[in-house]
Write a protein that holds these residues in place. Structure first.
Motif, mmCIF file in Angstrom:
data_model
loop_
_atom_site.group_PDB
_atom_site.id
_atom_site.type_symbol
_atom_site.label_atom_id
_atom_site.label_comp_id
_atom_site.label_asym_id
_atom_site.label_seq_id
_atom_site.Cartn_x
_atom_site.Cartn_y
_atom_site.Cartn_z
ATOM 1 N N ARG A 1 0.821 -1.194 0.000
ATOM 2 C CA ARG A 1 0.000 0.000 0.000
ATOM 3 C C ARG A 1 0.865 1.258 0.000
ATOM 4 O O ARG A 1 0.521 2.260 -0.582
ATOM 5 N N ARG B 1 -1.407 7.731 13.611
ATOM 6 C CA ARG B 1 -2.854 7.748 13.366
ATOM 7 C C ARG B 1 -3.356 6.352 13.050
ATOM 8 O O ARG B 1 -4.382 5.908 13.558
ATOM 9 N N PHE C 1 -16.380 7.807 14.416
ATOM 10 C CA PHE C 1 -15.700 9.045 14.794
ATOM 11 C C PHE C 1 -16.254 10.253 14.057
ATOM 12 O O PHE C 1 -16.755 10.148 12.943
ATOM 13 N N ASN D 1 -11.823 8.739 10.619
ATOM 14 C CA ASN D 1 -10.682 7.903 10.984
ATOM 15 C C ASN D 1 -10.658 6.571 10.254
ATOM 16 O O ASN D 1 -10.627 5.505 10.855
ATOM 17 N N LEU D 2 -10.625 6.673 8.919
ATOM 18 C CA LEU D 2 -10.439 5.459 8.112
ATOM 19 C C LEU D 2 -8.961 5.348 7.768
ATOM 20 O O LEU D 2 -8.250 6.357 7.734
ATOM 21 N N LEU D 3 -8.501 4.126 7.525
ATOM 22 C CA LEU D 3 -7.119 3.940 7.079
ATOM 23 C C LEU D 3 -7.012 4.442 5.642
ATOM 24 O O LEU D 3 -7.789 4.028 4.782
ATOM 25 N N SER D 4 -6.064 5.334 5.409
ATOM 26 C CA SER D 4 -5.901 5.850 4.049
ATOM 27 C C SER D 4 -5.272 4.768 3.168
ATOM 28 O O SER D 4 -4.659 3.823 3.668
ATOM 29 N N THR E 1 -6.452 2.408 1.805
ATOM 30 C CA THR E 1 -6.957 1.085 2.147
ATOM 31 C C THR E 1 -8.403 1.031 1.679
ATOM 32 O O THR E 1 -9.152 1.991 1.911
ATOM 33 N N LEU F 1 -11.339 -4.504 9.393
ATOM 34 C CA LEU F 1 -10.312 -4.289 10.421
ATOM 35 C C LEU F 1 -10.672 -4.803 11.821
ATOM 36 O O LEU F 1 -9.876 -5.508 12.445
#
Ligand SMILES: Nc1ncnc2c1ncn2[C@@H]1O[C@H](COP(=O)(O)OP(=O)(O)OP(=O)(O)O)[C@@H](O)[C@H]1O
Ligand SMILES: [Mg+2]
Lengths: 409, 248
Positions: A17, A315, B92, B96-99, B101, B109
């Motif tokens: 990624r 983060r 949230f 707050n998501l995984l970038s 992805t 997750l």
């Protein structure tokens, strides 16, 4: 427990990624590992080359020279100098059990005339045992024998260089040459040995019976003498005992009494080799440390990239913690990622260095050798660097409350 | 019925340099299972801070928090991680998501960290959750390829995927147009009807009217706690909206 396959899949996904970050991280390891292996391989290669050269002088070789050994450059005692005689040689041949070849060496030299012209070279007077001691072979003709020595026959063996100079287009065997105006018959040509580690041409030499050189070439019986004795220990493990044995025999033959200093010195090839090896070891160490610096620089590069990505990763860690990851889950995951990255970087680095070494072997005179040790060491070191700098920030972040990790700027 | 959430004198103080910011000044709140609570209050009144404490994402400065009969203060870090994983779904304020992805992987997750592996087929569960929020056609999109409302819905799907007993949502309709807001509220009402306790933060009275109960915050204290009269039904509102669009 989270399964290993899931973990590996998750970390390889995370690596893919973030391709750029992963590539930059690995690059430091690839270059570091590659450089260390190539450098050390070059060092090891030249060491092996020099060792092989010295071995080609004759294995288990023992040299006896007149005069006591020097201590700190100062010759000890007065009158501790005696020339060798054929009696010494006979005594050694008779009594020594750990020595399987003894030969006198009488050094001479000068202008050689014959065949196509003339040539200036060294002439060594030796006995037939010398050929075995010094691992000489003939490419044509034959060696002289003990009979030739006893009869002081004027026969000679030419080194390859001498043969090429005097008889460029014909077989010298059977031809006559004049050494310092005294005629000798060529009975053989020696097989080429090449240069020594110190760049000396070993083939620029003529070998003749010791007696012939001593009595016919050097002439003056009062001053002419045997310059050196060459011998060969029965095996490389017996070199030290052979040295001791020769000392005892020569002391007796020279009639030295208890407490009197030796008037000769026995030196082994092993000692000479040691000196040379130490020099090349220093060189290997030097090359290796230069390369180690590059590995370190690679490590610092990794640290930089890791630190830059820390905010983003913190983060990410916050998100993972907030959906229920434990501190240990996060750590294991980061560790897996770091290991996968550095291991693949290490493997690429090793492959690359193998290719470079193969290329050097093919296209240059260098003959680098890759030893397993250095591969393992540099690989482990780079893996450590990758893990340490990747893992440390992760550990800090994983210890936070999820909300603190998420808020991290 | 025993309360699912009970707080006694909960406070949270942030130290910023020399000054202390009292975000919460003693919250006493009891929520029964199956309740649907809307927390309202002006900006900075402490809504997010309260949600983070209730969601076990943060630890209170003082006071007591009992979740499902367990005192949260006495739990270890790992036990709290387990609660976040199994009992609570958190949406949230900032997604707050995984970038980088995909939506699917983001939703999967929480399942990844479930030690008991309650859900065998992660992908299937994630697809179902995304389906529920109407994002079945965006599985392979990454957050930067999604609109704000779509990202919000991915975040909701992630909160639902582990089938938690409590769903906490911090301004889930904050950035959405009214129609999408109603869609989202219908998802929450549906969940609530299935027995899930829902707590959400909102500024909008319209949105709060889909809840059963409204708790008002001001300066870190509860100033209002009332039942909703004339509760809206999001499904009906959606149908009505649909009809109006057809007429237009
Ligand atoms: N990490 C922090 N450090 C310092 N102060 C904080 C921190 N988090 C919140 N605060 C302060 O606590 C108070 C309450 O913040 P909180 O985020 O709970 O407000 P909110 O009601 O959610 O507001 P909004 O509606 O704008 O989201 C604010 O005054 C804020 O400045
Ligand atoms: Mg807020």
């Amino acid at each position: 427990m989270i399964s290993i396959t899931r973990l590996l899949r998750a970390s390889s996904r995370s690596i893919l990624r973030n391709r750029m970050r992963s590539l930059l991280t690995s690059l430091g390891i690839i270059i570091g590992v590659g450089a260390v292996i190539v450098m050390v391989a070059i060092g090891e290669g030249s060491q092996a080359q020099i060792e092989a050269n010295i071995t080609s002088l004759g294995t288990n070789l023992l040299l006896v020279i007149p005069g006591s050994s020097n201590t700190g450059g100062v010759r000890q005692g007065g009158g501790s100098y005696k020339q060798f005689t054929f009696d010494d040689i006979e005594a050694l041949k008779r009594e020594a059990t750990l020595v399987d070849g003894v030969s006198p060496v009488v050094r001479s030299g000068g202008q050689i005339i014959g065949g196509a012209g003339n040539w200036f070279t060294s002439v060594y007077g030796v006995s037939p045992e010398y050929f075995k001691i010094r691992s000489w072979e003939v490419s044509s003709g034959e060696f002289f024998t003990d009979k030739d020595v006893t009869a002081r026959r004027k026969v000679a063996l030419l080194g390859k260089t001498v043969a090429d100079q005097l008889f460029p287009n014909q077989d010298p065997v059977g031809q006559n040459i004049r050494i310092r105006n005294i005629p000798f018959t060529v009975i053989g040509v020696l097989k080429a040995k090449g240069q020594t580690g110190m760049g000396q041409d070993q083939d620029d030499v003529i070998l003749a019976p010791a007696t012939s050189v001593l009595y016919r070439l050097k002439g003056d019986r009062r001053t002419a003498s045997i310059d050196m004795i060459n011998a060969s220990a029965v095996s490389s493990t017996q070199v030290d005992s052979a040295t001791a044995e020769m000392r005892t025999i020569l002391r007796k033959s020279h009639k030295l009494i208890e407490g009197q200093d030796d008037d000769f010195t026995v030196r082994s090839q092993a000692e000479i080799m040691q000196t040379a090896t130490e020099t090349t070891k220093t060189m290997t160490l030097l090359l290796g440390s230069i390369a180690a610096v590059s590995l370190l620089v690679g490590g610092i590069g990794i640290m930089n990239i890791m630190l830059v990505s820390v905010t983003e990763r913190t983060r990410e860690i916050g998100i993972r913690l907030s959906v229920g990851a434990r501190e240990s889950d996060v750590l294991i995951q980061f560790l897996t990622e770091a290991v996968v990255l550095s291991v693949s970087g290490g493997i690429i680095g090793i492959t690359l260095s193998a290719a470079v070494v193969a290329g050097l072997n093919k296209w240059t005179t260098l003959q680098p050798i890759i030893t397993p040790n250095i591969v393992v060491v540099s690989f482990l070191f780079s893996a450590f660097v990758g893990i340490f700098f990747g893992f440390y920030p992760a550990r800090k972040a994983a210890a936070l409350d999820p909300i603190d990790a998420l808020r991290h700027e | 019925m025993t309360a699912v959430i009970e707080t006694h004198g909960l406070t949270r103080t942030f130290e910023v340099g020399d000054i202390s910011v009292h975000a919460l000044r003693g919250i006493n709140l009891t929520i029964e299972p199956g309740d649907f609570v809307a927390i309202m209050g002006s900006s900075g009144s402490g809504k997010s801070t309260l949600m983070n404490l209730v969601g076990c994402l943060d630890t209170p400065t003082s006071g007591e928090y009992v979740l499902d009969g367990e005192r949260v203060e006495s739990l270890s870090k790992n036990q709290r991680a387990m609660i976040r994983n199994r009992k609570i779904g958190f949406v949230f304020q900032g997604f707050n998501l995984l970038s980088r992805t995909t939506a699917l992987e983001n939703v999967e997750l929480p399942l990844f960290y479930d030690r008991q592996n309650h859900v065998r087929n992660h992908r299937q569960a994630a697809v179902e959750a995304l389906n529920r929020v109407g994002l079945a056609d965006r599985l392979e999109h990454t957050p930067n390829q999604l609109s704000g409302g779509q990202q919000q819905r991915v975040a909701i799907a992630r909160a639902l995927v582990n089938r938690p007993a409590i769903v906490l949502a911090d301004e889930p309709t904050g950035n959405l147009d009214s129609r999408t807001s109603v869609e989202i509220m219908s998802v929450f009402q549906e969940l609530n009807a299935e027995g899930v306790t829902v707590i959400l933060v909102t500024h909008e009275a319209d949105v709060a009217n889909y809840a059963k109960r409204i708790v008002g915050l001001r300066d870190g204290r509860i100033v209002r706690d009332v039942a909703v009269t004339g509760r809206h039904d999001a499904a009906k509102d959606l149908a009505a909206l649909g009809q109006r669009e057809e007429l237009d």
